[in-house]
Design an enzyme around this catalytic site. Structure first.
Site, mmCIF file in Angstrom:
data_model
loop_
_atom_site.group_PDB
_atom_site.id
_atom_site.type_symbol
_atom_site.label_atom_id
_atom_site.label_comp_id
_atom_site.label_asym_id
_atom_site.label_seq_id
_atom_site.Cartn_x
_atom_site.Cartn_y
_atom_site.Cartn_z
ATOM 1 N N ASP A 8 0.680 -1.128 0.017
ATOM 2 C CA ASP A 8 0.102 -0.137 -0.003
ATOM 3 C C ASP A 8 0.910 1.253 0.174
ATOM 4 O OD1 ASP A 8 -0.752 0.401 3.529
ATOM 5 O OD2 ASP A 8 1.015 -0.374 2.771
ATOM 6 N N ASP A 13 6.939 1.611 2.212
ATOM 7 C CA ASP A 13 6.530 0.681 0.880
ATOM 8 C C ASP A 13 7.593 0.767 -0.189
ATOM 9 O OD1 ASP A 13 3.938 1.369 2.579
ATOM 10 O OD2 ASP A 13 3.428 -0.856 1.626
ATOM 11 N N ASP A 236 8.458 -1.105 6.419
ATOM 12 C CA ASP A 236 8.422 -2.292 5.355
ATOM 13 C C ASP A 236 9.939 -2.604 4.929
ATOM 14 O OD1 ASP A 236 5.377 -0.765 4.158
ATOM 15 O OD2 ASP A 236 5.592 -2.241 5.569
HETATM 16 O O1 RIB Z 1 2.466 0.003 10.712
HETATM 17 C C1 RIB Z 1 3.413 0.239 9.892
HETATM 18 C C2 RIB Z 1 2.846 -0.294 8.583
HETATM 19 O O2 RIB Z 1 1.517 0.542 8.158
HETATM 20 C C3 RIB Z 1 3.656 -0.056 7.266
HETATM 21 O O3 RIB Z 1 3.368 -1.245 6.210
HETATM 22 C C4 RIB Z 1 3.252 1.115 6.580
HETATM 23 O O4 RIB Z 1 3.493 1.296 5.190
HETATM 24 C C5 RIB Z 1 1.826 1.212 6.858
HETATM 25 O O5 RIB Z 1 0.963 0.611 6.124
HETATM 26 CA CA CA Z 2 2.942 -0.500 4.057
#
Ligand code: RIB
Ligand code: CA
Length: 306
Positions: A8, A13, A236
């Site tokens: 996402d 990410d 991530d």
């Molecule tokens: O809690 C951190 C996660 O939530 C990570 O994947 C960040 O990108 C959000 O999606």
């Molecule tokens: Ca994420």
């Protein structure tokens, strides 16, 4: 082993996608996008743009635009309304594949030895499991950034965002029996990147490095305010590096993880049972510590790769 990155994007990410793609270490069949940090249109647009900036040949498949049951959550306060630090990235020239991400995951799992790197809410993976009964035997492993190891939440007092954003989906995935390597929120907090790494990212001269450095500022500003010193939190990225080289995980524990989907105050909690006195079997290996220096080098090598 083939891989699919379910994501996402999202600033962290982006660091994971850049490292997974530019490391060349993973045979990536595609990227599947999901609702999460921002809406599906933005997460998909950001994934397409990142692939273009890297000049990579990785197809992007659009997935679920909302959780299975609850209303959609977001984390725009940490990623910007556009999910990429409000940097007004130019529109991608490419489009997502026509095939739905869930159908793509099912097809890939039935054709290949497939592992998943999941970086967002688990809606796509849960829908794939629900649609194809044999999938839980087909998917070799899931390396995920999700959950908490000691109930220290980031979105509610007890829940981490990727679980909180779709607890029903997370429950389906953790109950599936697919082997899981879970990188929890607390480990990410213990593995932040400091001013030296931030400066090295700012010095990147590649297209993707410059775009990331610009987006990163939005995240650095907020994380620094949250933690009180200039740091960069790339949750991530830890999961992506663990998929590439499991030795980046320096301490781990096997446990039975279940997801609380009820509970007025505990919905989205990942309940970690290391004792398993009830005779249950472990379903996840939880990364309790990671090698920050090794991960920083993997990311810097990736943003400067081309
Ligand atoms: O809690 C951190 C996660 O939530 C990570 O994947 C960040 O990108 C959000 O999606
Ligand atoms: Ca994420």
């Amino acid at each position: 082993m083939k891989w699919i990155i379910d994501t996402d994007p999202g600033i962290d990410d982006a660091s994971a996608i850049i490292t997974a793609v530019n490391s060349g270490a993973l045979d990536i069949l595609g990227i599947t996008t999901v609702h999460g940090n921002v809406g599906l249109n933005h997460t998909t647009r950001n994934a397409l743009k990142l692939v273009e900036l890297m000049g990579a040949d990785v197809p992007v498949y659009q997935g679920a635009s909302r959780p299975i049951l609850q209303k959609r959550e977001h984390a725009a306060e940490y990623h910007g309304e556009d999910g990429f630090g409000n940097t007004s990235l130019a529109e991608p020239e490419t489009k997502p594949q026509a095939q739905h991400a869930v159908d793509f995951i099912i097809e890939a799992a039935n054709k290949h030895e497939l592992s998943l790197l999941t970086l967002g809410p688990l809606t796509n993976v849960a829908l794939a499991i629900a649609m194809d009964r044999g999938l839980e035997k087909q998917i070799k492993q899931i390396v995920m950034m999700a959950g908490t190891s000691r109930a220290r939440g980031n979105t509610s007092p007890l829940a981490e965002f990727n679980i909180f954003a779709d607890p029903e989906a997370a429950a389906v995935v953790f109950e599936s029996g697919i082997p899981i390597i879970m990188v929890p929120w607390e480990t990410c907090l213990d593995t932040v990147f400091g001013p030296e790494t931030i400066a090295q990212i700012r010095n990147s001269s590649t297209q993707v490095g410059k775009a990331f450095a610009q987006a990163m500022e939005y995240s650095v500003e907020r994380t620094t305010a949250y933690l009180g010193t200039e740091v960069l939190l790339l949750c991530d990225l830890l999961a992506a590096c663990a998929a590439i080289d499991p030795s980046v995980i320096t301490e781990q524990v096997e446990a039975r993880v279940t997801v609380e989907t009820g509970g007025r105050f505990s919905r989205g909690l990942t309940v970690i049972d290391e004792r398993m006195d009830d005779g249950s079997k472990p379903n996840a290996s939880i990364a309790l510590a990671c090698d920050r220096a090794k991960i920083a080098k993997m990311f810097l090598d990736a943003i400067n790769a081309k």
